[in-house]
Design a protein around this motif. Structure first.
Motif, PDB file in Angstrom:
ATOM      1  N   GLU A 216     146.327   8.966  10.876  1.00  0.00           N
ATOM      2  CA  GLU A 216     147.545   9.781  11.013  1.00  0.00           C
ATOM      3  C   GLU A 216     147.230  11.251  10.789  1.00  0.00           C
ATOM      4  N   SER A 217     146.380  11.556   9.777  1.00  0.00           N
ATOM      5  CA  SER A 217     146.059  12.950   9.469  1.00  0.00           C
ATOM      6  C   SER A 217     145.269  13.606  10.600  1.00  0.00           C
ATOM      7  N   LYS A 218     144.527  12.813  11.371  1.00  0.00           N
ATOM      8  CA  LYS A 218     143.750  13.343  12.495  1.00  0.00           C
ATOM      9  C   LYS A 218     144.543  13.292  13.808  1.00  0.00           C
ATOM     10  N   ASP A 219     145.770  12.783  13.720  1.00  0.00           N
ATOM     11  CA  ASP A 219     146.641  12.672  14.894  1.00  0.00           C
ATOM     12  C   ASP A 219     145.985  11.841  15.996  1.00  0.00           C
ATOM     13  N   VAL A 220     145.372  10.731  15.585  1.00  0.00           N
ATOM     14  CA  VAL A 220     144.787   9.800  16.551  1.00  0.00           C
ATOM     15  C   VAL A 220     145.420   8.423  16.341  1.00  0.00           C
ATOM     16  N   ARG A 221     145.625   7.728  17.435  1.00  0.00           N
ATOM     17  CA  ARG A 221     146.222   6.385  17.376  1.00  0.00           C
ATOM     18  C   ARG A 221     145.287   5.419  18.087  1.00  0.00           C
TER      19      ARG A 221
END
Length: 307
Positions: A216-221
């Motif tokens: 979430e902190s790296k904005d990756v899913r």
């Protein structure tokens, strides 16, 4: 409060009757008269103030109190049998027995490193290793079926069990994958992990929340293609190239040798901790002390916790 002690011979007779289902078969097994067993049972029930067995046709069946008593008797006499086995195995003090519980979420590479330290003692050590879920292991530890539990989490606060957590060490976590996957997702890491297939521990695992927070902190899913309670099974699917998977960074070489996987990138800020849980505030078992000594001497591939 009762002032007299429980008579364990009476309890043993009850245990055998409960297992055999009749006084006659129990008398044959114990090679005593039926009347002897009947008298002993009566004395036990009088002491406890509860009926433990009730007739049902030609058989004796357990009452509710009897079912509770049988559960404790099973533990008592199982421990007695284990004590005899341990003493027989000791070979005049030359062999040390170490019964270890391994949490199914603990990375097996870490577990093997920890246990290997115990085997480096000058004295011969016989390892007896049981793998189970965390709660079952704590229960077995509390009744002394295990000497120590190795796991990835401390004992939860508020537990009624008299067991104690000892922080062994911690390791950074990386994502690994078989070479074709690693090559595909290494460039541009961590943004490259967006929509990448990954294998993760289930949400009940101690580290899962930290992994989710990192993504979430790296904005990756990532595309979570599998979730596993058992860390060994997770690694097996990783070895087959089903997805990227997390493992301790310090064990990159071992991960490569055992699973044919290489590091894709470190998950900065994500660390996995490892604990020994014992029945004592201070660990006294020599083999467990050897594990602690190896870690404190930095012979292990995990770092000693600060402080």
């Amino acid at each position: 409060m009762k002032t007299s002690a429980l008579n364990y011979r009476h309890l043993y007779y009850f245990w055998v009757v409960a297992k055999e289902g009749s006084l006659t078969r129990a008398a044959e097994r114990l090679d005593v008269a039926v009347q002897t067993i009947s008298t002993q049972l009566g004395l036990l029930e009088q002491f406890l103030g509860k009926a433990l067995l009730a007739p049902q046709g030609r058989r004796l069946v357990l009452t509710e109190a009897g079912r509770l008593a049988l559960g404790y008797a099973d533990q008592i006499f199982l421990l007695g049998e284990q004590m005899q086995d341990v003493l027989a195995e000791t070979d005049a003090g030359k062999t040390m027995r170490l019964a270890v519980g391994l949490s199914d979420s603990l990375p097996k590479l870490i577990a093997s490193r920890l246990l290997d330290a115990a085997l480096q003692l000058g004295q011969r050590v016989k390892l007896i290793v049981h793998e189970d879920d965390f709660e079952s292991l704590l229960g077995n530890l509390s009744v002394h079926k295990l000497d120590v539990v190795l796991t990835d989490r401390p004992v939860p606060s508020g537990t009624t069990l008299r067991v104690f957590s000892h922080l062994l060490g911690e390791s950074e976590i990386s994502l690994f994958g078989v070479p074709p996957l690693a090559e595909r997702y290494r460039e541009g890491f961590p943004a490259s992990v967006h929509q990448a297939p990954v294998l993760l521990p289930t949400r009940g695992n101690a580290i899962r929340g930290r992994l989710d927070h990192w993504f979430e902190s790296k904005d990756v899913r990532p595309d979570v293609v599998g979730e596993f309670d058992d860390n060994a099974l997770l690694n097996t699917f990783g070895r087959h190239g089903v997805g990227l998977f997390p493992a301790p960074s310090a064990l990159a070489k071992d991960v490569g040798e055992q699973f044919g996987a290489v590091e894709v990138g470190k998950l900065d800020g994500v660390r996995e901790q490892f604990y020994a849980i014992s029945n004592e505030r201070r660990i006294k078992h020599p083999a467990v002390e050897a594990i602690l000594a190896a870690i404190h001497g930095r012979d292990m591939a995990v770092s000693q916790p600060a402080g």
